[in-house]
Design a protein around this motif. Structure first.
Motif, PDB file in Angstrom:
ATOM      1  N   ASP A 199       0.420 -24.204  41.199  1.00 16.89           N
ATOM      2  CA  ASP A 199      -0.737 -25.077  40.763  1.00 16.89           C
ATOM      3  C   ASP A 199      -1.555 -24.825  39.549  1.00 16.89           C
ATOM      4  N   GLN A 200      -1.872 -23.505  39.296  1.00 16.39           N
ATOM      5  CA  GLN A 200      -2.582 -23.296  38.098  1.00 16.39           C
ATOM      6  C   GLN A 200      -1.699 -23.474  36.909  1.00 16.39           C
ATOM      7  N   GLN A 201      -0.340 -23.034  37.045  1.00 18.09           N
ATOM      8  CA  GLN A 201       0.606 -23.155  35.690  1.00 18.09           C
ATOM      9  C   GLN A 201       0.864 -24.583  35.303  1.00 18.09           C
ATOM     10  N   ILE A 202       0.909 -25.482  36.720  1.00 14.59           N
ATOM     11  CA  ILE A 202       0.923 -26.856  36.456  1.00 14.59           C
ATOM     12  C   ILE A 202      -0.073 -27.756  35.743  1.00 14.59           C
ATOM     13  N   ALA A 203      -1.309 -27.140  36.009  1.00 13.42           N
ATOM     14  CA  ALA A 203      -2.655 -27.569  35.475  1.00 13.42           C
ATOM     15  C   ALA A 203      -2.770 -27.361  34.407  1.00 13.42           C
ATOM     16  N   ASP A 204      -2.396 -26.053  33.889  1.00 17.93           N
ATOM     17  CA  ASP A 204      -2.295 -25.502  32.446  1.00 17.93           C
ATOM     18  C   ASP A 204      -1.367 -26.550  31.576  1.00 17.93           C
ATOM     19  N   LEU A 205      -0.226 -26.642  32.047  1.00 13.87           N
ATOM     20  CA  LEU A 205       0.681 -27.331  31.286  1.00 13.87           C
ATOM     21  C   LEU A 205       0.263 -28.881  30.955  1.00 13.87           C
ATOM     22  N   ALA A 206      -0.261 -29.212  32.214  1.00 13.30           N
ATOM     23  CA  ALA A 206      -0.769 -30.757  31.978  1.00 13.30           C
ATOM     24  C   ALA A 206      -1.927 -30.657  31.033  1.00 13.30           C
ATOM     25  N   ALA A 207      -2.786 -29.920  31.107  1.00 14.51           N
ATOM     26  CA  ALA A 207      -3.882 -30.137  30.123  1.00 14.51           C
ATOM     27  C   ALA A 207      -3.451 -29.655  28.745  1.00 14.51           C
ATOM     28  N   TYR A 208      -2.697 -28.878  28.430  1.00 10.38           N
ATOM     29  CA  TYR A 208      -2.296 -28.482  27.261  1.00 10.38           C
ATOM     30  C   TYR A 208      -1.454 -29.621  26.408  1.00 10.38           C
ATOM     31  N   TYR A 209      -0.342 -30.386  27.027  1.00  9.56           N
ATOM     32  CA  TYR A 209       0.303 -31.475  26.729  1.00  9.56           C
ATOM     33  C   TYR A 209      -0.556 -32.639  26.700  1.00  9.56           C
ATOM     34  N   ALA A 210      -1.590 -33.051  27.332  1.00  5.12           N
ATOM     35  CA  ALA A 210      -2.730 -34.072  27.259  1.00  5.12           C
ATOM     36  C   ALA A 210      -3.397 -33.845  25.924  1.00  5.12           C
ATOM     37  N   SER A 211      -3.951 -32.528  25.601  1.00  6.44           N
ATOM     38  CA  SER A 211      -4.606 -32.190  24.369  1.00  6.44           C
ATOM     39  C   SER A 211      -4.037 -32.289  23.043  1.00  6.44           C
ATOM     40  N   VAL A 212      -2.398 -32.401  23.157  1.00  3.11           N
ATOM     41  CA  VAL A 212      -1.664 -32.422  21.750  1.00  3.11           C
ATOM     42  C   VAL A 212      -1.808 -34.020  21.352  1.00  3.11           C
ATOM     43  N   PRO A 213      -1.964 -34.145  20.130  1.00  6.79           N
ATOM     44  CA  PRO A 213      -1.682 -35.487  19.553  1.00  6.79           C
ATOM     45  C   PRO A 213      -0.293 -35.800  19.829  1.00  6.79           C
ATOM     46  N   GLY A 214      -0.116 -36.965  20.461  1.00  2.15           N
ATOM     47  CA  GLY A 214       1.272 -37.402  20.743  1.00  2.15           C
ATOM     48  C   GLY A 214       1.685 -38.551  19.918  1.00  2.15           C
ATOM     49  N   SER A 215       3.085 -38.526  19.857  1.00  2.37           N
ATOM     50  CA  SER A 215       3.803 -39.588  19.050  1.00  2.37           C
ATOM     51  C   SER A 215       4.702 -40.644  19.816  1.00  2.37           C
ATOM     52  N   LEU A 216       3.723 -40.868  21.246  1.00  2.90           N
ATOM     53  CA  LEU A 216       4.258 -41.743  22.242  1.00  2.90           C
ATOM     54  C   LEU A 216       4.223 -43.203  21.544  1.00  2.90           C
ATOM     55  N   ARG A 217       4.903 -44.170  21.763  1.00  2.00           N
ATOM     56  CA  ARG A 217       4.758 -45.591  21.542  1.00  2.00           C
ATOM     57  C   ARG A 217       4.732 -46.449  22.788  1.00  2.00           C
ATOM     58  N   ASP A 218       3.660 -47.387  22.424  1.00  2.00           N
ATOM     59  CA  ASP A 218       3.850 -48.332  23.512  1.00  2.00           C
ATOM     60  C   ASP A 218       4.016 -49.832  23.094  1.00  2.00           C
ATOM     61  N   LEU A 219       3.945 -50.984  23.956  1.00  2.00           N
ATOM     62  CA  LEU A 219       4.050 -52.146  23.293  1.00  2.00           C
ATOM     63  C   LEU A 219       3.189 -52.428  22.202  1.00  2.00           C
ATOM     64  N   GLN A 220       1.992 -52.195  22.179  1.00  4.11           N
ATOM     65  CA  GLN A 220       1.197 -52.612  21.092  1.00  4.11           C
ATOM     66  C   GLN A 220       1.576 -52.199  19.812  1.00  4.11           C
ATOM     67  N   ASN A 221       2.136 -50.924  19.749  1.00  2.00           N
ATOM     68  CA  ASN A 221       2.964 -50.514  18.252  1.00  2.00           C
ATOM     69  C   ASN A 221       4.143 -50.088  18.412  1.00  2.00           C
ATOM     70  N   ALA A 222       5.003 -51.171  18.931  1.00  8.62           N
ATOM     71  CA  ALA A 222       6.504 -51.242  19.105  1.00  8.62           C
ATOM     72  C   ALA A 222       7.053 -51.637  17.842  1.00  8.62           C
ATOM     73  N   ASN A 223       6.479 -52.350  16.939  1.00  9.35           N
ATOM     74  CA  ASN A 223       7.214 -52.770  15.869  1.00  9.35           C
ATOM     75  C   ASN A 223       6.822 -51.791  14.490  1.00  9.35           C
TER      76      ASN A 223
END
Length: 143
Positions: free
Chosen positions: A119-143
């Protein structure tokens, strides 16, 4: 409905919504900050998550080997970008992989990796990846 009952209903709704909140702006963890999870996990440690993502653990490959540096450069299009993703989404996903209840294209690969995560490793990984600036795109910036 009377004015008093409408006021009480509005107050109850506001209280219910505030109980679901408590996130930093945008729902992502700020640098050095980790929030507890709706997945019932302990608070995550961003630095421990960063190290685990880069090095892996006992019988667990580094996350970066498939998802790329900071989770933003997957080695193949079948692997999702993790950087900037919501911590709760990542935590719930890893728990589902660990429990064998998540299906999909990479479910077998992820189940094999997640089955030994604590559980702690999952929490740590989730916290880390959430803290990283992402390059995910959604429908608002799809163009």
């Amino acid at each position: 409905m009377t004015k008093t009952s409408m006021t009480l209903l509005a107050l109850a709704c506001a209280l219910a919504l505030s109980a679901c909140g408590g996130k930093s702006e945008g729902g992502h963890a700020a640098a050095g900050e980790a929030k507890s999870s709706s997945a019932g996990l302990p608070d995550g440690n961003i630095e421990a998550g960063r190290e685990f993502a880069a090095k892996g653990g006992e019988g667990i490959a580094p996350c970066a080997s498939c998802h790329g540096a900071d989770g933003n450069a997957p080695i193949d299009g079948m692997y999702p970008k993790l950087g900037g993703q919501y911590a709760d989404y990542l935590a719930h996903s890893l728990q589902a992989y660990r429990g064998g209840t998540r299906a999909g294209a990479t479910a077998d690969v992820m189940a094999a990796q997640a089955k030994n995560l604590s559980d702690q490793q999952i929490a740590d990984l989730a916290a880390y990846y959430a803290s990283v600036p992402g390059s995910l795109r959604d429908l608002q910036n799809a163009n």
